[in-house]
Design a protein around this motif. Sequence first.
Motif, PDB file in Angstrom:
ATOM      1  N   SER A  20     -66.629  18.530  38.630  1.00  0.00           N
ATOM      2  CA  SER A  20     -67.247  19.790  39.051  1.00  0.00           C
ATOM      3  C   SER A  20     -67.677  20.574  37.804  1.00  0.00           C
ATOM      4  N   ALA A  21     -68.515  21.584  38.018  1.00  0.00           N
ATOM      5  CA  ALA A  21     -68.953  22.420  36.894  1.00  0.00           C
ATOM      6  C   ALA A  21     -67.756  23.091  36.227  1.00  0.00           C
ATOM      7  N   LEU A  22     -66.782  23.515  37.023  1.00  0.00           N
ATOM      8  CA  LEU A  22     -65.606  24.184  36.437  1.00  0.00           C
ATOM      9  C   LEU A  22     -64.789  23.202  35.585  1.00  0.00           C
ATOM     10  N   LEU A  23     -64.592  21.995  36.088  1.00  0.00           N
ATOM     11  CA  LEU A  23     -63.834  21.003  35.303  1.00  0.00           C
ATOM     12  C   LEU A  23     -64.556  20.702  33.989  1.00  0.00           C
ATOM     13  N   LYS A  24     -65.905  20.632  34.052  1.00  0.00           N
ATOM     14  CA  LYS A  24     -66.679  20.416  32.821  1.00  0.00           C
ATOM     15  C   LYS A  24     -66.434  21.560  31.849  1.00  0.00           C
ATOM     16  N   LYS A  25     -66.409  22.768  32.381  1.00  0.00           N
ATOM     17  CA  LYS A  25     -66.187  23.940  31.533  1.00  0.00           C
ATOM     18  C   LYS A  25     -64.790  23.903  30.907  1.00  0.00           C
ATOM     19  N   GLY A  69     -54.826  22.977  32.723  1.00  0.00           N
ATOM     20  CA  GLY A  69     -55.034  23.020  34.174  1.00  0.00           C
ATOM     21  C   GLY A  69     -55.995  21.980  34.720  1.00  0.00           C
ATOM     22  N   TYR A  70     -56.536  21.129  33.848  1.00  0.00           N
ATOM     23  CA  TYR A  70     -57.556  20.168  34.285  1.00  0.00           C
ATOM     24  C   TYR A  70     -57.009  19.213  35.353  1.00  0.00           C
ATOM     25  N   SER A  71     -55.897  18.545  35.037  1.00  0.00           N
ATOM     26  CA  SER A  71     -55.362  17.543  35.982  1.00  0.00           C
ATOM     27  C   SER A  71     -54.843  18.223  37.250  1.00  0.00           C
ATOM     28  N   ALA A  72     -54.305  19.428  37.116  1.00  0.00           N
ATOM     29  CA  ALA A  72     -53.815  20.150  38.311  1.00  0.00           C
ATOM     30  C   ALA A  72     -54.962  20.344  39.294  1.00  0.00           C
ATOM     31  N   LEU A  73     -56.110  20.791  38.772  1.00  0.00           N
ATOM     32  CA  LEU A  73     -57.251  21.034  39.668  1.00  0.00           C
ATOM     33  C   LEU A  73     -57.787  19.726  40.263  1.00  0.00           C
ATOM     34  N   CYS A  74     -57.731  18.647  39.495  1.00  0.00           N
ATOM     35  CA  CYS A  74     -58.171  17.340  40.033  1.00  0.00           C
ATOM     36  C   CYS A  74     -57.276  16.937  41.209  1.00  0.00           C
ATOM     37  N   MET A  75     -55.958  17.021  41.016  1.00  0.00           N
ATOM     38  CA  MET A  75     -55.042  16.603  42.094  1.00  0.00           C
ATOM     39  C   MET A  75     -55.106  17.563  43.278  1.00  0.00           C
ATOM     40  N   ALA A  76     -55.324  18.832  43.013  1.00  0.00           N
ATOM     41  CA  ALA A  76     -55.379  19.821  44.101  1.00  0.00           C
ATOM     42  C   ALA A  76     -56.531  19.537  45.060  1.00  0.00           C
ATOM     43  N   PHE A 102     -57.585  28.753  37.566  1.00  0.00           N
ATOM     44  CA  PHE A 102     -57.121  28.534  38.947  1.00  0.00           C
ATOM     45  C   PHE A 102     -57.780  29.554  39.889  1.00  0.00           C
ATOM     46  N   ARG A 103     -57.976  30.778  39.366  1.00  0.00           N
ATOM     47  CA  ARG A 103     -58.659  31.794  40.189  1.00  0.00           C
ATOM     48  C   ARG A 103     -60.117  31.396  40.400  1.00  0.00           C
ATOM     49  N   GLU A 104     -60.765  30.969  39.314  1.00  0.00           N
ATOM     50  CA  GLU A 104     -62.189  30.560  39.414  1.00  0.00           C
ATOM     51  C   GLU A 104     -62.371  29.428  40.417  1.00  0.00           C
ATOM     52  N   ALA A 105     -61.381  28.551  40.511  1.00  0.00           N
ATOM     53  CA  ALA A 105     -61.456  27.417  41.449  1.00  0.00           C
ATOM     54  C   ALA A 105     -61.070  27.861  42.856  1.00  0.00           C
ATOM     55  N   ASN A 106     -60.696  29.125  42.971  1.00  0.00           N
ATOM     56  CA  ASN A 106     -60.206  29.670  44.241  1.00  0.00           C
ATOM     57  C   ASN A 106     -58.970  28.898  44.733  1.00  0.00           C
ATOM     58  N   MET A 107     -58.151  28.508  43.806  1.00  0.00           N
ATOM     59  CA  MET A 107     -56.969  27.700  44.101  1.00  0.00           C
ATOM     60  C   MET A 107     -55.688  28.474  43.785  1.00  0.00           C
ATOM     61  N   ILE A 111     -51.773  27.064  44.146  1.00  0.00           N
ATOM     62  CA  ILE A 111     -51.138  26.503  42.945  1.00  0.00           C
ATOM     63  C   ILE A 111     -50.050  27.463  42.471  1.00  0.00           C
ATOM     64  N   ASP A 112     -48.838  26.954  42.439  1.00  0.00           N
ATOM     65  CA  ASP A 112     -47.683  27.726  41.979  1.00  0.00           C
ATOM     66  C   ASP A 112     -47.466  27.319  40.512  1.00  0.00           C
ATOM     67  N   TYR A 113     -47.947  28.165  39.610  1.00  0.00           N
ATOM     68  CA  TYR A 113     -47.973  27.841  38.173  1.00  0.00           C
ATOM     69  C   TYR A 113     -46.776  28.491  37.502  1.00  0.00           C
ATOM     70  N   ARG A 114     -45.888  27.676  36.970  1.00  0.00           N
ATOM     71  CA  ARG A 114     -44.659  28.218  36.393  1.00  0.00           C
ATOM     72  C   ARG A 114     -44.569  27.919  34.902  1.00  0.00           C
ATOM     73  N   ILE A 115     -44.190  28.930  34.164  1.00  0.00           N
ATOM     74  CA  ILE A 115     -43.987  28.758  32.730  1.00  0.00           C
ATOM     75  C   ILE A 115     -42.500  28.583  32.468  1.00  0.00           C
ATOM     76  N   GLY A 116     -42.147  27.532  31.751  1.00  0.00           N
ATOM     77  CA  GLY A 116     -40.743  27.304  31.408  1.00  0.00           C
ATOM     78  C   GLY A 116     -40.490  25.834  31.170  1.00  0.00           C
ATOM     79  N   ASP A 117     -39.242  25.533  30.877  1.00  0.00           N
ATOM     80  CA  ASP A 117     -38.846  24.153  30.607  1.00  0.00           C
ATOM     81  C   ASP A 117     -38.689  23.413  31.940  1.00  0.00           C
TER      82      ASP A 117
END
Length: 213
Positions: A20-25, A69-76, A102-107, A111-117
């Motif tokens: 998609s255009a977003l993934l290219k970006k 976030g590239y692979s996340a959006l592909c799998m989503a 993730f917002r631009e993809a309207n996802m 998508i529950d994006y968590r920062i941490g180990d």
Amino acid sequence: MDIIDKELQAYAEKYTSEESALLKKINRDTHAQVLQPRMLSGHLQGRVLSMISSLLRPKVILEIGTYTGYSALCMAEGLRENGKLITIDINEELHDRVSEYFREANMHDRIDYRIGDASVIIPRLQERFDLVFIDADKENYAHYFDLVIDRVNLNGIILADNVLWSGKVLQNKPDKDTRAVVDFNEMVQRDNRVENVLLPIRDGMMVMRKVSP
Ligand SMILES: C[S@@+](CC[C@H](N)C(=O)[O-])C[C@H]1O[C@@H](n2cnc3c(N)ncnc32)[C@H](O)[C@@H]1O
């Protein structure tokens, strides 16, 4: 070491559906503005992730290692209606950039994006998983597999990236990360709870299907 000849890689990409255009970006921005852009899955592997997810129609996906976030959006792309993707990364510096993608993809709602180990976060998750993508620190691959295997549904898929580790898995005196990748591959091969295929795509992707509890 490139696993596949550059021209053949370009040919394979030419005859693979476009990103998609977003993934290219994201791909472009990551190469221009982010450290270690080689970590991004890229066009061909991204389409493979999307294809696997679309065949599986997962309700819950877990990704270990978000990066940009590239692979996340592909799998989503393959999520079933009301499905969600949980993605974990220890690097908080990329948080704002990735949240914006993730917002631009309207996802962003799915998508529950968590920062941490991931080793700390995964044991606290309540969900069972249909698809898991292990793509973080190599020394913990076996540990991540152990953390998720009992919570993957029957016929669910676990993917692990970089399992050929630029060809270093063939070395006689492997360094620490290479040793971890080799040990992981051997562990998977012995584990009869999964059926597995090592796909020699990009840096090697282990595809595991859970066949028994
Ligand atoms: C190879 S990159 C992920 C690439 C991404 N999946 C893609 O294909 O575009 C690996 C990521 O794992 C993250 N990471 C490393 N150790 C981690 C840990 N212990 N817990 C969570 N994330 C970790 C790094 O910060 C990095 O962003």
